[in-house]
Structures are given as C-alpha cells and as structure tokens.
Design a protein around this motif. Structure first.
Motif, PDB file in Angstrom:
ATOM      1  N   MET A   1     -16.426  51.521 -33.769  1.00 17.20           N
ATOM      2  CA  MET A   1     -15.003  51.783 -33.641  1.00 17.20           C
ATOM      3  C   MET A   1     -14.748  52.610 -32.389  1.00 17.20           C
ATOM      4  O   MET A   1     -15.476  53.547 -32.118  1.00 17.20           O
ATOM      5  N   PRO A   2     -13.702  52.285 -31.643  1.00 14.11           N
ATOM      6  CA  PRO A   2     -13.380  53.073 -30.449  1.00 14.11           C
ATOM      7  C   PRO A   2     -12.892  54.469 -30.843  1.00 14.11           C
ATOM      8  O   PRO A   2     -12.506  54.715 -31.983  1.00 14.11           O
ATOM      9  N   GLU A   3     -12.924  55.396 -29.876  1.00 11.90           N
ATOM     10  CA  GLU A   3     -12.433  56.755 -30.135  1.00 11.90           C
ATOM     11  C   GLU A   3     -10.979  56.751 -30.574  1.00 11.90           C
ATOM     12  O   GLU A   3     -10.578  57.560 -31.392  1.00 11.90           O
ATOM     13  N   ALA A   4     -10.204  55.862 -29.987  1.00 14.67           N
ATOM     14  CA  ALA A   4      -8.788  55.766 -30.339  1.00 14.67           C
ATOM     15  C   ALA A   4      -8.307  54.345 -30.087  1.00 14.67           C
ATOM     16  O   ALA A   4      -8.857  53.628 -29.251  1.00 14.67           O
ATOM     17  N   ILE A   5      -7.295  53.966 -30.820  1.00 15.14           N
ATOM     18  CA  ILE A   5      -6.598  52.699 -30.597  1.00 15.14           C
ATOM     19  C   ILE A   5      -5.265  53.089 -29.991  1.00 15.14           C
ATOM     20  O   ILE A   5      -4.546  53.934 -30.540  1.00 15.14           O
ATOM     21  N   VAL A   6      -4.928  52.493 -28.850  1.00 13.80           N
ATOM     22  CA  VAL A   6      -3.743  52.929 -28.115  1.00 13.80           C
ATOM     23  C   VAL A   6      -2.806  51.768 -27.820  1.00 13.80           C
ATOM     24  O   VAL A   6      -3.211  50.607 -27.793  1.00 13.80           O
ATOM     25  N   ARG A   7      -1.545  52.134 -27.597  1.00 15.20           N
ATOM     26  CA  ARG A   7      -0.544  51.123 -27.249  1.00 15.20           C
ATOM     27  C   ARG A   7      -1.002  50.359 -26.014  1.00 15.20           C
ATOM     28  O   ARG A   7      -1.525  50.925 -25.066  1.00 15.20           O
ATOM     29  N   GLY A   8      -0.833  49.057 -26.070  1.00  9.52           N
ATOM     30  CA  GLY A   8      -1.258  48.181 -24.995  1.00  9.52           C
ATOM     31  C   GLY A   8      -2.583  47.494 -25.296  1.00  9.52           C
ATOM     32  O   GLY A   8      -2.929  46.495 -24.684  1.00  9.52           O
ATOM     33  N   GLN A   9      -3.307  48.027 -26.260  1.00  8.48           N
ATOM     34  CA  GLN A   9      -4.597  47.464 -26.642  1.00  8.48           C
ATOM     35  C   GLN A   9      -4.384  46.204 -27.478  1.00  8.48           C
ATOM     36  O   GLN A   9      -3.375  46.055 -28.161  1.00  8.48           O
ATOM     37  N   GLN A  10      -5.373  45.311 -27.422  1.00 11.02           N
ATOM     38  CA  GLN A  10      -5.339  44.080 -28.209  1.00 11.02           C
ATOM     39  C   GLN A  10      -6.693  43.845 -28.837  1.00 11.02           C
ATOM     40  O   GLN A  10      -7.699  44.326 -28.341  1.00 11.02           O
ATOM     41  N   GLY A  11      -6.704  43.106 -29.937  1.00  6.87           N
ATOM     42  CA  GLY A  11      -7.972  42.708 -30.524  1.00  6.87           C
ATOM     43  C   GLY A  11      -8.093  43.019 -32.001  1.00  6.87           C
ATOM     44  O   GLY A  11      -7.127  43.355 -32.686  1.00  6.87           O
ATOM     45  N   LYS A  12      -9.319  42.909 -32.489  1.00 12.42           N
ATOM     46  CA  LYS A  12      -9.598  43.037 -33.923  1.00 12.42           C
ATOM     47  C   LYS A  12      -9.334  44.439 -34.457  1.00 12.42           C
ATOM     48  O   LYS A  12      -8.898  44.591 -35.595  1.00 12.42           O
ATOM     49  N   GLU A  13      -9.596  45.472 -33.667  1.00  8.82           N
ATOM     50  CA  GLU A  13      -9.315  46.836 -34.127  1.00  8.82           C
ATOM     51  C   GLU A  13      -7.819  47.024 -34.345  1.00  8.82           C
ATOM     52  O   GLU A  13      -7.398  47.694 -35.289  1.00  8.82           O
ATOM     53  N   VAL A  14      -7.008  46.426 -33.488  1.00  9.52           N
ATOM     54  CA  VAL A  14      -5.552  46.516 -33.649  1.00  9.52           C
ATOM     55  C   VAL A  14      -5.127  45.734 -34.892  1.00  9.52           C
ATOM     56  O   VAL A  14      -4.289  46.201 -35.661  1.00  9.52           O
ATOM     57  N   GLU A  15      -5.720  44.574 -35.106  1.00  7.17           N
ATOM     58  CA  GLU A  15      -5.417  43.801 -36.319  1.00  7.17           C
ATOM     59  C   GLU A  15      -5.745  44.624 -37.563  1.00  7.17           C
ATOM     60  O   GLU A  15      -4.967  44.635 -38.522  1.00  7.17           O
ATOM     61  N   ARG A  16      -6.875  45.304 -37.542  1.00  8.09           N
ATOM     62  CA  ARG A  16      -7.258  46.151 -38.677  1.00  8.09           C
ATOM     63  C   ARG A  16      -6.217  47.247 -38.892  1.00  8.09           C
ATOM     64  O   ARG A  16      -5.796  47.510 -40.028  1.00  8.09           O
ATOM     65  N   LEU A  17      -5.797  47.888 -37.819  1.00  8.06           N
ATOM     66  CA  LEU A  17      -4.757  48.917 -37.893  1.00  8.06           C
ATOM     67  C   LEU A  17      -3.485  48.339 -38.494  1.00  8.06           C
ATOM     68  O   LEU A  17      -2.879  48.927 -39.393  1.00  8.06           O
ATOM     69  N   GLN A  18      -3.079  47.181 -38.025  1.00  9.05           N
ATOM     70  CA  GLN A  18      -1.854  46.556 -38.516  1.00  9.05           C
ATOM     71  C   GLN A  18      -1.967  46.190 -39.996  1.00  9.05           C
ATOM     72  O   GLN A  18      -1.008  46.357 -40.750  1.00  9.05           O
ATOM     73  N   ARG A  19      -3.120  45.726 -40.421  1.00  9.83           N
ATOM     74  CA  ARG A  19      -3.319  45.401 -41.849  1.00  9.83           C
ATOM     75  C   ARG A  19      -3.209  46.660 -42.704  1.00  9.83           C
ATOM     76  O   ARG A  19      -2.597  46.642 -43.778  1.00  9.83           O
ATOM     77  N   LEU A  20      -3.797  47.742 -42.232  1.00 10.02           N
ATOM     78  CA  LEU A  20      -3.705  49.002 -42.970  1.00 10.02           C
ATOM     79  C   LEU A  20      -2.253  49.474 -43.044  1.00 10.02           C
ATOM     80  O   LEU A  20      -1.790  49.916 -44.103  1.00 10.02           O
ATOM     81  N   LEU A  21      -1.541  49.382 -41.940  1.00  9.89           N
ATOM     82  CA  LEU A  21      -0.124  49.769 -41.944  1.00  9.89           C
ATOM     83  C   LEU A  21       0.663  48.915 -42.938  1.00  9.89           C
ATOM     84  O   LEU A  21       1.496  49.434 -43.682  1.00  9.89           O
ATOM     85  N   ALA A  22       0.391  47.617 -42.958  1.00  4.74           N
ATOM     86  CA  ALA A  22       1.086  46.720 -43.888  1.00  4.74           C
ATOM     87  C   ALA A  22       0.789  47.112 -45.336  1.00  4.74           C
ATOM     88  O   ALA A  22       1.685  47.102 -46.185  1.00  4.74           O
ATOM     89  N   ARG A  23      -0.451  47.487 -45.615  1.00  2.00           N
ATOM     90  CA  ARG A  23      -0.821  47.885 -46.981  1.00  2.00           C
ATOM     91  C   ARG A  23      -0.143  49.185 -47.415  1.00  2.00           C
ATOM     92  O   ARG A  23      -0.036  49.454 -48.611  1.00  2.00           O
ATOM     93  N   THR A  24       0.296  49.983 -46.456  1.00  2.00           N
ATOM     94  CA  THR A  24       1.002  51.220 -46.810  1.00  2.00           C
ATOM     95  C   THR A  24       2.510  50.988 -46.913  1.00  2.00           C
ATOM     96  O   THR A  24       3.267  51.936 -47.101  1.00  2.00           O
ATOM     97  N   GLY A  25       2.938  49.741 -46.778  1.00  2.00           N
ATOM     98  CA  GLY A  25       4.342  49.414 -46.937  1.00  2.00           C
ATOM     99  C   GLY A  25       5.124  49.265 -45.649  1.00  2.00           C
ATOM    100  O   GLY A  25       6.325  48.994 -45.671  1.00  2.00           O
TER     101      GLY A  25
END
Length: 70
Positions: free
Chosen positions: A1-25
C-alpha cells in the motif's frame, strides 16, 4: 500500500478507497479515479467522524478508520 492516496491518483488503491467509502454510506462512483467526487465523499466521511480535512489525501491512518467503519 502506498503511504497515501491522493487526488489525481488512479488505479486499484483508489478503487479500494471508493469501495470503502461506498460501504460507509457515501454516494460515490467506483471508477478508480481520485477526482473531486472522491474528495467530497472523503471529506464528508471525515466530518461524520468529527475530523477535519479536505479529503484530498488519505493516509494509512484514515484508510484504517475507513476499514473499521465499513
């Protein structure tokens, strides 16, 4: 995992972040692009947890908070 996921980034880590956000409503499209909508969703999540932040940078601590909430 990268140190941070930042705006402008693309890829699987961002998809994971988005899935987690979706699961929190958060209403978010899971497209793997950390753009303005992902930032708004992250900032909204932070506010619901009583934390300040623009949502433009997600470090390991915030990712862990998301995982616990999801």
């Amino acid at each position: 995992m990268p140190e941070a996921i930042v705006r402008g980034q693309q890829g699987k880590e961002v998809e994971r972040l988005q899935r987690l956000l979706a699961r929190t409503g958060q209403r978010i499209t899971i497209d793997g692009v950390f753009g303005p909508r992902t930032q708004v969703a992250m900032a909204s999540f932070l506010r619901t947890r009583g934390r300040a932040g623009s949502g433009a940078r997600v470090d390991a601590e915030l990712l862990e908070l998301l995982e616990l909430a999801a």
